[in-house]
Design an enzyme around this catalytic site. Structure first.
Site, PDB file in Angstrom:
ATOM      1  N   TYR A 102      36.861   7.070  78.344  1.00 12.57           N
ATOM      2  CA  TYR A 102      38.031   7.814  77.884  1.00 12.57           C
ATOM      3  C   TYR A 102      37.680   8.539  76.591  1.00 12.57           C
ATOM      4  O   TYR A 102      37.248   7.912  75.619  1.00 12.57           O
ATOM      5  CB  TYR A 102      39.226   6.894  77.661  1.00 12.57           C
ATOM      6  CG  TYR A 102      40.431   7.625  77.111  1.00 12.57           C
ATOM      7  CD1 TYR A 102      41.169   8.473  77.926  1.00 12.57           C
ATOM      8  CD2 TYR A 102      40.813   7.488  75.775  1.00 12.57           C
ATOM      9  CE1 TYR A 102      42.264   9.162  77.430  1.00 12.57           C
ATOM     10  CE2 TYR A 102      41.910   8.167  75.276  1.00 12.57           C
ATOM     11  CZ  TYR A 102      42.637   9.009  76.111  1.00 12.57           C
ATOM     12  OH  TYR A 102      43.718   9.691  75.608  1.00 12.57           O
ATOM     13  N   ASP A 210      31.506  25.104  87.711  1.00 13.64           N
ATOM     14  CA  ASP A 210      32.960  25.325  87.722  1.00 13.64           C
ATOM     15  C   ASP A 210      33.462  25.379  86.285  1.00 13.64           C
ATOM     16  O   ASP A 210      34.428  24.713  85.909  1.00 13.64           O
ATOM     17  CB  ASP A 210      33.648  24.197  88.494  1.00 13.64           C
ATOM     18  CG  ASP A 210      35.106  24.521  88.845  1.00 13.64           C
ATOM     19  OD1 ASP A 210      35.530  25.673  88.643  1.00 13.64           O
ATOM     20  OD2 ASP A 210      35.812  23.614  89.317  1.00 13.64           O
TER      21      ASP A 210
END
Length: 303
Positions: A102, A210
């Site tokens: 995280y 991407d």
């Protein structure tokens, strides 16, 4: 709300990582339109988890491999992948998921972040030549949920035609989004692609694949982090082109990239060709509004 089976699978995965907590909490996070995402808390540990009840085959496994390839370049930061689960062929089954480090990312992207990203992306492109000197990847992967073909090719123009434009055209035909006039335009353009790409040196380097503004984060130190890759070894211009398609990248990104690894003359023309791949993908995923851009670029490049 998650199912008990999903909760059980998460706890089992955490135990394999040495975390013995039997109580977990998920706080939903804003994400893309493909997967669910949340901050996962287990005791004193915090993770990022992303899941999907009906993903394409091996989607999270391929995402993990892409992040690992970028990490190996020691350039741009990516979140560390801790585990993934791609589901099983039985019902009911827990959703497929990927569990990652995280990274708190509350700050807006700054000029410092973009400068940092430009420098590091240039370093990645400079020092990540493909094994064997070919364009492609050892496996197919995904651009969003669209299968991205990556069969190795020695010639960049051939790779771009056969692994990028033609598969999107075939998909559009199946989806009813390739009327005769559009098909004719794209077929005429394909004939021109070797000419459009023939006057420069092409090197197969690792691409994120991407790289748009939604796949860039700030870490707490105000450094760039990239997520959700669709990696392959291709010409770096295809990467830079896509950063310009939907806007959002500040000038500092391009200035710092150019200082480290200047682009060749003619990029401003070639970028429209490279972005045609992404526009075709958006046409297939989201519908006809992107068809107008596809048609306009094809007409322009045909001349």
């Amino acid at each position: 709300m998650i199912s008990q089976e999903f909760k059980k699978k998460i706890i089992e995965t955490l135990h394999l990582l040495g975390i013995s907590s039997t109580s977990i909490r998920l706080e939903p996070l804003n994400g893309g339109c493909i997967n669910h995402a949340a901050r996962l808390t287990a005791g004193n540990h915090t993770f990022f988890i992303k899941w999907n009840e009906s993903p394409p085959p091996e989607m999270f496994q391929k995402e993990a491999r892409g992040l690992a390839l970028i990490k190996q370049t020691n350039t741009i930061r990516v979140p560390e992948v801790l585990a993934y689960f791609d589901g099983v062929d039985r019902k009911p089954s827990p959703p497929a998921f990927i569990l990652m480090e995280y990274i708190p990312s509350g700050k807006p992207l700054s000029s410092h972040t973009f400068k940092n990203l430009g420098e590091q992306l240039a370093q990645m492109h400079l020092h990540s030549l493909a094994p064997g000197g070919k364009f492609g990847l050892e496996e197919d992967n995904y651009l969003g949920t669209t299968l991205q073909k990556n069969q190795w090719h020695e010639d960049w123009a051939t790779f771009f035609i056969e692994q990028r434009i033609q598969p999107q055209m075939e998909l559009a035909l199946r989806n009813g989004k390739l009327p005769p006039f559009r098909r004719s335009l794209l077929e005429k353009l394909i004939i021109r692609i070797p000419e459009l790409l023939g006057n420069q040196t092409h090197q197969p380097v690792l691409l994120h694949g991407d790289l748009w503004i939604g796949n860039v984060l700030n870490d707490p130190g105000n450094h760039a982090v990239v997520i959700d890759p669709a990696v392959y070894y291709g010409d770096r211009e295809a990467e830079i082109a896509y950063t310009q398609l939907f806007g959002g990248f500040q000038p500092e990104f391009y200035l710092s990239y150019q200082q480290v690894f200047p682009l060749e003359a003619g990029f401003e023309i070639r970028k429209d060709l490279y972005n045609l791949y992404h526009l075709l993908n958006h046409l297939n995923l989201f519908g006809e509004p992107y068809g107008l851009q596809v048609d306009s670029i094809a007409r322009y490049l045909i001349g």
